[in-house]
Design an enzyme around this catalytic site. Structure first.
Site, PDB file in Angstrom:
ATOM      1  N   ALA A 124       0.842  -1.208   0.000  1.00 11.90           N
ATOM      2  CA  ALA A 124       0.000   0.000   0.000  1.00 11.90           C
ATOM      3  C   ALA A 124       0.870   1.248   0.000  1.00 11.90           C
ATOM      4  O   ALA A 124       1.211   1.786   1.063  1.00 11.90           O
ATOM      5  CB  ALA A 124      -0.938  -0.018   1.209  1.00 11.90           C
ATOM      6  N   ALA A 130      -1.984  10.603  -4.901  1.00 13.25           N
ATOM      7  CA  ALA A 130      -0.522  10.460  -4.836  1.00 13.25           C
ATOM      8  C   ALA A 130      -0.144   9.087  -5.368  1.00 13.25           C
ATOM      9  O   ALA A 130      -0.070   8.110  -4.629  1.00 13.25           O
ATOM     10  CB  ALA A 130      -0.019  10.642  -3.402  1.00 13.25           C
ATOM     11  N   SER A 132       2.126   8.578  -8.905  1.00 11.48           N
ATOM     12  CA  SER A 132       3.492   8.827  -9.382  1.00 11.48           C
ATOM     13  C   SER A 132       4.251   9.747  -8.438  1.00 11.48           C
ATOM     14  O   SER A 132       5.467   9.614  -8.255  1.00 11.48           O
ATOM     15  CB  SER A 132       3.435   9.451 -10.781  1.00 11.48           C
ATOM     16  N   GLN A 277      -1.175 -10.102 -47.491  1.00 10.80           N
ATOM     17  CA  GLN A 277       0.079  -9.510 -47.042  1.00 10.80           C
ATOM     18  C   GLN A 277      -0.109  -8.604 -45.831  1.00 10.80           C
ATOM     19  O   GLN A 277       0.753  -8.560 -44.948  1.00 10.80           O
ATOM     20  CB  GLN A 277       0.715  -8.726 -48.190  1.00 10.80           C
ATOM     21  N   GLN A 337      -7.855  -7.088 -33.702  1.00  4.79           N
ATOM     22  CA  GLN A 337      -8.159  -6.692 -35.087  1.00  4.79           C
ATOM     23  C   GLN A 337      -8.162  -7.909 -36.009  1.00  4.79           C
ATOM     24  O   GLN A 337      -9.030  -8.032 -36.886  1.00  4.79           O
ATOM     25  CB  GLN A 337      -7.131  -5.667 -35.559  1.00  4.79           C
ATOM     26  N   GLU A 364       2.829   0.409 -11.171  1.00  2.59           N
ATOM     27  CA  GLU A 364       4.288   0.357 -10.934  1.00  2.59           C
ATOM     28  C   GLU A 364       5.061   1.296 -11.862  1.00  2.59           C
ATOM     29  O   GLU A 364       6.107   0.949 -12.407  1.00  2.59           O
ATOM     30  CB  GLU A 364       4.804  -1.083 -11.042  1.00  2.59           C
ATOM     31  N   GLU A 368       4.198   7.493 -18.643  1.00  2.75           N
ATOM     32  CA  GLU A 368       4.660   8.880 -18.665  1.00  2.75           C
ATOM     33  C   GLU A 368       5.809   9.117 -17.687  1.00  2.75           C
ATOM     34  O   GLU A 368       6.638  10.013 -17.896  1.00  2.75           O
ATOM     35  CB  GLU A 368       3.504   9.829 -18.337  1.00  2.75           C
TER      36      GLU A 368
END
Length: 380
Positions: A124, A130, A132, A277, A337, A364, A368
């Site tokens: 925890a 809070a 990052s 292809q 897809q 984790e 960014e």
């Protein structure tokens, strides 16, 4: 890939492959169909010794705790069963701070039940505002005689809604921000631990919302010393960040296999779509990204195990985590897809993988945050 591993690790990888195929695969859909950890799953994993992989020798582990071994386990588990991967990750992630910073009394009390799968553990660190920005946490702990009094809340504690043992981070010296954070072992049911509610997510990684109101924790449950919490937390992430990449590789491998098989049997204009292809190029790109991700993950894990330059380890771990998880998202998306409309059907493997892959780019260390860590390592 085999040249990266010792003979012992190759044998270990084969053992994981056999166990996941023979024992885990037949039950994976059942385990993955619930937000709550299955006692049967925990027993299976404990009996196989998986929760001891990241334990010291005196608690049933090997001679050395190795990041590569954890990556082998997570790649194997995530390819088959998300719930099993999360169970391994959280038992290991929560035990590691106790292994690294716990005293002998703490180790003997908490590590055996975690290793045996008898107690579920949770890590925890993050809070609603809070994640990052770890230093921005609001939860505080004040020493009052022989106890610390905790007030605040934690969010995104994986398995937190069902856990018995928690490694909780709180500020013991708020003005010092990151240098004023400490780590504690908190048990379910202590006075003032008001709740650990389930927060259902888009996949089975149900997380806990923890609330502490004048929660009294024995002073002997402090991990290490006051003010070491940031070191405890970041050291933990440095060890396990490559393993998130390994889990992403496992998901990618499964998605690629599903796409490859589907491309051979799905037809359009009286031909298998594998004849076209554009499908071949998709599969080629998926295979290339998968191979690159796997190499980056095990490169980072090997650096960690060799105990070389910490800056290089951190850089490699961040590179592996961000590349493997972003590649996983692209590979799974292409797998959907290739399936066409079938890939959108609830319960189809690639639909489940699509939801699982999305989470990995956040926990984790978000996609960014990783470039910031990488750039700092380069510039310093």
């Amino acid at each position: 890939m085999d040249y990266l591993f010792s003979d012992e690790q190759l044998a270990f990888r084969d053992k994981i492959t056999r166990w996941t195929r023979d024992s885990l695969t037949p039950l994976a859909s059942v385990f993955d169909g619930s937000d709550n950890p299955s006692p049967e799953l925990f027993k299976m994993m404990a009996d196989e010794g998986l929760f001891r992989v990241m334990m010291p020798k005196e608690f049933g582990g090997g001679e050395t705790i190795r990041c590569v071994d954890a990556c082998i386990v997570r790649e194997g588990l995530s390819r088959v069963c998300s719930m099993a991967d999360v169970a391994f990750a959280m038992q290991s992630l929560s035990a590691y701070p106790i292994i690294q910073y716990g005293n002998e009394i703490q180790k003997k009390k908490y590590l055996p039940p975690i290793a045996a799968g008898e107690k579920i553990a949770s890590f925890a660190l993050s809070e609603p505002e809070a994640g990052s920005d770890v230093a921005g946490m609001k939860t505080q702990a004040v020493l009052d005689g022989a106890e610390y009094v905790l007030n605040g809340e934690k969010m995104w504690a994986t398995r937190g809604h069902a856990a018995d043992i928690f490694v909780v981070f709180a500020k013991t010296d708020p003005p010092s921000r990151g240098k004023g954070i400490s780590a504690f072992i908190v048990e379910k049911g202590v006075p003032g631990f008001e709740g650990h509610d389930l927060v259902p997510l888009m996949d089975v990684h149900g997380v806990g919302h923890l609330r502490f109101k004048n929660c009294r924790v024995p002073a002997e449950n402090l991990l290490g010393k006051e003010g070491q919490g940031m070191k405890v937390g970041l050291g933990n992430l440095d060890m396990f960040r490559p393993t998130v990449g390994a889990a992403a590789v496992g998901l990618s491998q499964r998605a690629f296999e599903e796409a490859l098989n589907r491309a051979k049997v799905r037809t359009a204009f009286n031909r298998p779509i594998s004849d076209f292809q554009i499908t071949q190029f998709k599969l080629a790109d998926m295979a290339t990204s998968l191979q690159a991700a796997r190499l980056m993950v095990y490169h980072a894990a090997l650096l960690k195990d060799k105990h070389g330059d910490p800056k290089e380890q951190i850089k490699a771990a961040s590179m592996a985590k961000v590349f493997a998880t972003e590649a996983c998202a692209e590979i799974v998306d292409e797998a959907v897809q290739i399936h066409g409309g079938t890939g959108l059907v609830k319960g189809v493997p690639v639909e489940r993988l699509y939801r699982q892959a999305r989470l990995m780019r956040i926990y984790e260390g978000t996609s960014e945050i990783q470039p910031i860590t990488i750039a700092r390592s380069l510039l310093k």
